[in-house]
Structures are given as C-alpha cells and as structure tokens.
Design a protein around this motif. Structure first.
Motif, PDB file in Angstrom:
ATOM      1  N   ILE A  90     -10.851  50.159 -24.538  1.00  0.00           N
ATOM      2  CA  ILE A  90      -9.700  49.887 -23.689  1.00  0.00           C
ATOM      3  C   ILE A  90      -9.408  51.108 -22.826  1.00  0.00           C
ATOM      4  O   ILE A  90      -9.712  52.236 -23.219  1.00  0.00           O
ATOM      5  CB  ILE A  90      -8.480  49.495 -24.564  1.00  0.00           C
ATOM      6  CG1 ILE A  90      -7.419  48.757 -23.771  1.00  0.00           C
ATOM      7  CG2 ILE A  90      -7.920  50.712 -25.297  1.00  0.00           C
ATOM      8  CD1 ILE A  90      -6.415  48.047 -24.650  1.00  0.00           C
ATOM      9  N   SER A 148      -4.704  46.683 -28.331  1.00  0.00           N
ATOM     10  CA  SER A 148      -3.648  47.019 -27.385  1.00  0.00           C
ATOM     11  C   SER A 148      -3.263  48.475 -27.584  1.00  0.00           C
ATOM     12  O   SER A 148      -3.541  49.069 -28.633  1.00  0.00           O
ATOM     13  CB  SER A 148      -2.437  46.107 -27.562  1.00  0.00           C
ATOM     14  OG  SER A 148      -1.893  46.256 -28.863  1.00  0.00           O
ATOM     15  N   GLU A 205      -6.597  44.278 -24.545  1.00  0.00           N
ATOM     16  CA  GLU A 205      -7.914  43.637 -24.498  1.00  0.00           C
ATOM     17  C   GLU A 205      -8.093  42.849 -25.788  1.00  0.00           C
ATOM     18  O   GLU A 205      -8.473  43.382 -26.826  1.00  0.00           O
ATOM     19  CB  GLU A 205      -9.042  44.665 -24.378  1.00  0.00           C
ATOM     20  CG  GLU A 205      -9.170  45.339 -23.038  1.00  0.00           C
ATOM     21  CD  GLU A 205      -9.739  44.457 -21.950  1.00  0.00           C
ATOM     22  OE1 GLU A 205     -10.377  43.421 -22.264  1.00  0.00           O
ATOM     23  OE2 GLU A 205      -9.554  44.801 -20.777  1.00  0.00           O
ATOM     24  N   ASN A 206      -7.778  41.572 -25.711  1.00  0.00           N
ATOM     25  CA  ASN A 206      -7.915  40.692 -26.885  1.00  0.00           C
ATOM     26  C   ASN A 206      -7.117  41.254 -28.054  1.00  0.00           C
ATOM     27  O   ASN A 206      -5.899  41.358 -27.973  1.00  0.00           O
ATOM     28  CB  ASN A 206      -9.394  40.496 -27.224  1.00  0.00           C
ATOM     29  CG  ASN A 206     -10.158  39.901 -26.071  1.00  0.00           C
ATOM     30  OD1 ASN A 206      -9.731  38.931 -25.475  1.00  0.00           O
ATOM     31  ND2 ASN A 206     -11.298  40.511 -25.735  1.00  0.00           N
TER      32      ASN A 206
END
Lengths: 118, 115
Positions: free
Chosen positions: B49, B65, B61-62
C-alpha cells in the motif's frame, strides 16, 4: 509478471575475497538500485544507477564497492575485499523512471542475496 | 535526516483476526510518499500500500488499510481478516518526491499468522 531476479541466493566467502552479486532488472527499466540489510537492522540504500553512471550513493558505498551494467540485462555489485561487516542481505531494485510522478517510478525489488563473510 | 522506525520486531495474530503494525518516521520534508512492503519468506518485497503525504484520506487496498497521522508522523498498517498467506516481513518505507532514487526503510516487523 516481470520480476527482478538475483543470483546467487546465498554467497559464502572468506574475508578479503572479492564477490560479485548479480541482478537482472525488469527488461524495460532504466534505473537500478542496491540496498542492503544487516541482520536485525534497517534496509539501507547503497547506490542508484542510471545511464551507466552512479546517480547517488550513500556513505556506506565506499571505494570497496562498485556497480556495473556489463551488458543489456545484468546489473552487478562488486565488493573488492570483503569484511566481516559486509555480511548482510543485498537487495537489487529497478524502476522505469527516476523522477516525476510516482507512476512509473515504483521500484521493484529482487528476492535478495544473503552474503556471509567468514 | 530521514528515519523510519518500526518498534515491533515480531508480531503474531490468529487467522481471521485483525492486526496493526506500527511505523513512525521523521523528516523535515513536506512532500513524500509512505509505503508498506511485504516480503514473504525467500521472496521479493512487494508493495502492499502507498500513501501520498498530501492526501488526508487514508489509503485502502482490500484487507489492508493505513492510519496516516501526518502531524504525529505515524503510519500504521491494519490487516483485517488475516490470512496464512499474510505471514511475512513487513517493511515501512518513505521516499521524498524530489528524490525517487532513495528509499528509507524501517527494520521490519515479522508477522506470523497462526491457524
């Protein structure tokens, strides 16, 4: 997906010997880097390389170290006379660009070469 | 000088649980990017990320975090619904916008996800 590769995965050498660590960057990348990580410590920047020249080097990258792009695919790090304190993991990275926005500048890392100096 | 500090050398989490990895950094720069990289055993570091310092909104991102606190110079990574494949070394890193040559990394946090 293209990857940065490094050989060997583990190199053992005697103090005072020369070693060459090899990297094959991603094929259309123009900027190349070496980092190292002494066990338990931070990953440290060593050197960046572009257009057959060193762009930037850290204070770690002294006269014992050199880098070269001997052909169109390999990028090497040479340590002329290894010391015990050179024992570390060495990471190679490459990026398509070296400036501007982050898009295209992302550095892709290889799996590393573990260097052990005895 | 730029520094990145990861104070947790190793952490464990049960599969499906949530874990937070800490990172603090120090810089006088105003324009920079922060990253979390994951390095599975014997594999290369891959980007998890990225956060631009000028953005107040935390990156996601999915299942991954971040909690980016610019004033506190803190950049933690939260992994939700941990999976066995998340087992890896995680590196926090920093790069200045005016010099993409040079990453500054922390020393890493080894995350073990237990079944």
């Amino acid at each position: 997906e293209p990857e940065v590769t490094q050989t060997p995965s583990h190199q053992v050498t005697q103090m005072g010997q020369e070693v060459i660590l090899r990297c094959v960057p991603i094929s259309n990348h123009l900027y190349f880097y070496w980092y190292r990580q002494i066990l338990g410590q931070k990953v440290e920047f060593l050197v960046s390389f572009y257009n057959n020249e060193i762009s930037e080097k850290s204070e770690i990258f002294d006269d014992q170290f050199s880098v070269e792009r001997p052909d169109g695919s390999n990028f090497t790090l040479k340590i002329r006379s290894t010391k015990l304190e050179d024992s570390a993991m060495y990471f190679c990275a490459s990026s398509a660009q070296g400036q501007g926005s982050w898009v295209g500048n992302e550095q892709f890392f290889g799996p590393g070469t573990r260097l052990t100096v005895l | 000088a730029q520094t990145v500090t990861q104070s947790q050398p190793e952490m464990s989490v049960q599969e499906a649980e949530t874990v937070t990895l800490s990172c603090t950094y120090d810089t006088s720069e105003n324009n920079y990017y922060l990253f979390w990289y994951k390095q599975p055993p014997s594999r290369q570091m891959i980007l998890v990320i990225r956060q631009e310092a000028y953005k107040q909104q935390n990156a996601t991102e999915n299942r991954f975090s971040v909690n980016f606190q610019k004033a506190a110079k803190s950049f933690s990574l939260k992994i939700s619904d941990s999976q066995l494949g998340d087992t890896a070394m995680y590196f926090c890193a920093f790069i200045m916008v005016h010099n993409f040559n040079k990453f500054y990394f922390g020393s890493g946090t080894k995350l073990n996800v237990k079944p």
